[in-house]
Design a protein around this motif. Structure first.
Motif, short mmCIF file in Angstrom:
data_model
loop_
_atom_site.label_atom_id
_atom_site.label_comp_id
_atom_site.label_asym_id
_atom_site.label_seq_id
_atom_site.Cartn_x
_atom_site.Cartn_y
_atom_site.Cartn_z
N ARG A 1 38.50 -122.82 50.61
CA ARG A 1 37.07 -123.02 50.86
C ARG A 1 36.58 -124.26 50.10
NH1 ARG A 1 38.08 -117.56 50.42
NH2 ARG A 1 38.02 -117.72 48.15
N GLU B 1 35.27 -125.33 47.35
CA GLU B 1 34.99 -124.83 46.00
C GLU B 1 35.48 -125.84 44.97
OE1 GLU B 1 34.84 -120.07 46.27
OE2 GLU B 1 36.84 -120.89 46.67
N SER C 1 39.98 -122.86 45.21
CA SER C 1 39.83 -121.48 45.68
C SER C 1 40.95 -120.62 45.12
CB SER C 1 39.87 -121.44 47.21
OG SER C 1 38.77 -122.13 47.76
#
Length: 762
Positions: free
Chosen positions: A610, A612, A696
């Motif tokens: 993701r 992140e 992630s």
């Protein structure tokens, strides 16, 4: 310094219990010993009089933050709600013992624990770190085990700060020198650099030991008439006040000034002590045993008596001394190393002393277990201590410190890394990949780890730079254990609950990448001052995160350590809950290494990526940024990934496995190429930047022979783990070729990775 701390109330002689009862108004230095006014008043209430100087010394060290856990105890009780058993067996000993002990099958058990030696290592780096190793090894010995490996999670200030140059080499030399002399392999750990640790380096030490179930020993003094024997090194003046004055107080901005509080170690004496203890256990002549570490004789006598029948007499003037000028109070407070205390039945005393004599280990009978309720200590026939042992060892003060969410946290979490400028060309991506690879927290640590012996004893199957250390326990079957220690304090600073869970998840994942089934946890919780409401909020949140994480994983916390007061003035370190996870391998020959060693392997990423980047290495290294919220924690996904990694190792599916954490996929790929010099060709999605630098959680990259690709796909499908093909290994490729990124040769990668620490330390 110690001469100014404890003084007898008169010049006529030793402060006896009788004299204390007759002179209630004598002014005593309770504040200098780290006691609060209300704590001193409580001691007087317990005893019904003022304490003697010796009693005051005992209460001060045993009621210190370091020994009594008075600020953390109310939170640590939540660990009691965790499973009592591991996924494969029972706990044989847990929280409250010297170290946790878990069943690993086939009649074998392992004991492991992680502790801190932070402040002493800042004061005197070499001895502080060395005696940290010695202390944790004796905790393992005290459970009846042979120590088989050590690990060292370390954190220092900025790499380019002059004080880091003072502290780090001494710490590394102390760890390596002590562990190497003991003949114990150092199989892993961490080295982290961050400005928050300037003036408060963290030196955490872990030891693991192996024993048969029937060899388990506990720290308790039972059996009226049994003898109390002190054996090992003589007692000196080193370490006096270490746990009360040094480890339970905040440094001021003036820096390291408390040099007399640091212990001095002798690893060769400890090596002999290890072998002597194992001989004593084999002979069956030990009823109870305790190591002498923090608080020295004060701890050993009070804890043994408290956990036993309740009564004990000790003749303190029979303690063998290195310094004949030591007063009784100083003898009780001394933290001289390489000492143990045993409880021995009278009919076994002769054999006990014959064994210690054979090893040339000095042993002295100090007293015996009684049918009374008090611990009585005499000095040349005069009683100088008469206390209920539980009041010293276990029933100290318990504080529910004020807690408040720090005011700075809202602004910090709002400052996300999503808005930071990203590389826009293949050349910029390449430049930032190499920049991250060369950064202090990602770079090659062999300048440090090459000072440690990783393979002594011949049972090490994996060691740094692999994701976890693996050591064989039983040579006949190959049964072994894997261990990892982890914590990303940047994440914990942003969110201590999520940060603690991410530390647990990373250690859990690292153990699983080796093919070991994670079964138990030990923790070392490093925080600032408990008198700061914000720090206590961080601590409580971290404990909740660990408890909830362990419950989701179905693993117990078997023990650990709390280290408070890690701050200089008003500036605390980032919350640093270091988590150690222990895993079990039925046969270490089936362990999975972190790096691929041949070409022609398929590379897959397991788990979902993701956007992140908050707290990531890319944000910190490229933009000097810390803000936002940590990566999302998905404990179910972590457990599913671990199931795939463990089963894949058992089935012989995986050729290599590397977790994705600091630096993301970018670092895992570069380290994979560097490990054995085998190149790789990588093709990712259209969002190459995110694929490379996102951190992630619940992800790993694995290398698989073509004929095992379908088996891996079936495993991932069975456990609901996302699987993406990302490339192949290729011996003919010089370095790393990533579609959308300018190529990097093996030499360029190696130079970026290996030059950082030698450029600073030589």
């Amino acid at each position: 310094m110690t001469d100014n701390i404890i003084q007898a109330p008169s010049t006529e002689g030793v402060d006896t219990v009788g004299r204390a009862a007759e002179s209630p108004d004598v002014v005593q230095p309770w504040a200098q010993l780290g006691l609060k006014e209300e704590e001193y008043a409580r001691i007087r209430e317990i005893l019904g009089r003022r304490p003697t100087s010796a009693e005051l010394a005992m209460y001060s060290v045993m009621w210190s933050e370091h020994c009594s856990y008075k600020s953390s105890k109310v939170h640590l009780r939540r660990f009691g709600d965790l499973p009592a058993e591991t996924p494969i067996g029972k706990q044989l000993a847990g929280i409250g013992e010297n170290a946790g002990v878990v069943d690993i099958g086939q009649g074998w058990a392992v004991t492991f624990k992680i502790e801190s030696h932070n402040h002493p290592s800042y004061i005197e780096p070499h001895q502080g770190a060395a005696t940290g190793v010695g202390g944790i090894v004796r905790d393992i010995m005290a459970m009846g085990a042979r120590p088989i490996a050590v690990m060292d999670p370390l954190r220092f200030g900025a790499l380019d700060h002059p004080d880091t140059l003072r502290v780090l080499p001494g710490v590394v030399a102390g760890i390596g020198g002590y562990g190497n002399c003991l003949g114990l392999p150092n199989i892993g750990g961490e080295v982290v650099f961050d400005e928050c640790y300037q003036g408060n380096p963290l030196v955490n030490a872990l030891c693991v030991g192996a024993l048969r179930h029937e060899d388990l020993h506990l720290a308790k003094a039972t059996g009226v008439g049994n003898k109390v024997v002190l054996f090992g090194a003589k007692t000196g003046g080193d370490g006096i006040g270490g746990v009360s004055v040094l480890a339970s107080e905040t440094f001021d901005s003036a820096g390291p000034t408390k040099r007399p509080s640091v212990q001095v170690g002798d690893p060769f004496a400890e090596k002999v002590l290890i072998e002597c203890c194992l001989d004593l256990y084999r002979a069956g002549v030990v009823e109870g045993i305790q190591d002498l570490g923090g608080a020295g004789l004060s701890c050993a006598t009070s804890e043994l008596a408290s956990a036993g029948d309740g009564g004990m007499t000790i003749e303190l003037d029979t303690v063998p001394l290195r310094d004949a000028s030591l007063r009784p109070e100083e003898i009780l407070m001394s933290e001289s190393q390489e000492r143990m205390m045993a409880v021995v039945a009278p009919d076994q005393l002769e054999e006990f002393l014959a064994i210690t004599d054979r090893w040339d280990v000095e042993a002295t009978v100090l007293g015996e277990v009684t049918d009374g309720t008090h611990l009585l200590i005499s000095w040349h026939g005069e009683t100088i201590v008469d206390v209920p042992p539980r009041s010293v060892a276990h029933d100290g003060p318990v504080y529910e410190r004020p807690m408040q969410r720090p005011a700075y946290l809202d602004a910090l979490q709002a400052d996300s890394a999503l808005g930071l400028t990203r590389p826009s060309t293949p050349a910029e991506l390449r430049e930032q990949l190499l920049q991250v690879l060369a950064s202090p927290n990602i770079c090659d640590k062999s300048w440090i780890t090459d000072q440690y012996d990783r393979y002594v004893r011949g049972n090490t199957s994996l060691a740094m730079p692999d994701d976890a250390g693996v050591v064989r326990v039983d040579e006949s079957t190959g049964l072994g254990v894997a261990l990892s220690t982890d914590c990303n304090a940047r994440f914990a600073q942003l969110d201590p609950y999520a940060g603690a869970q991410l530390a647990l998840a990373e250690a859990y994942r690292n153990v699983a990448t080796t093919g070991a089934l994670p079964v138990a946890v030990s923790d070392c919780l490093n925080f600032g001052s408990p008198e700061d409401a914000g720090v206590m909020w961080q601590f409580s949140q971290a404990v909740d995160g660990i408890v909830d994480g362990c419950r989701a994983f179905g693993v117990p916390v078997t023990g650990g350590n709390v280290s408070f007061y890690n701050q200089t003035g008003a500036t605390a370190i980032h919350p640093t809950p270091v988590l150690s996870v222990l895993g079990v391998l039925e046969d270490v020959a089936r362990r999975t290494p972190s790096g691929w060693s041949t070409g022609g392997l398929y590379l897959f990423q397991l788990g979902a990526t993701r956007e992140e980047f908050d707290g990531s290495e890319w944000a910190g290294v490229v933009h000097d940024h810390l803000g936002g919220t940590p990566p999302r924690v998905d404990l179910a996904a972590e457990r599913a990934l671990a199931d795939v990694l463990v089963q894949g190792a058992r089935d012989g599916v995986l050729a290599a496995a590397h977790d994705l954490s600091q630096g993301g996929l970018a670092v895992a790929l570069m380290e994979g190429v560097l490990r054995h010099g085998i190149g790789a060709r990588i093709s990712l999605s259209d969002n190459v930047f995110t694929d490379l630098f996102s951190e992630s959680a619940a992800r790993a990259v694995v290398a698989v022979a073509p004929e095992h690709a379908d088996a891996l796909a079936s495993l991932c499908d069975e456990h609901g783990v996302e699987m993406s093909a990302i490339g192949v290994t290729a011996a003919e490729i010089d370095g790393l070729q990533i579609e959308g990124v300018d190529s990097m040769t093996l030499e360029e990668l190696r130079r970026a990775h290996t030059d950082t620490l030698p450029a600073v330390f030589g």
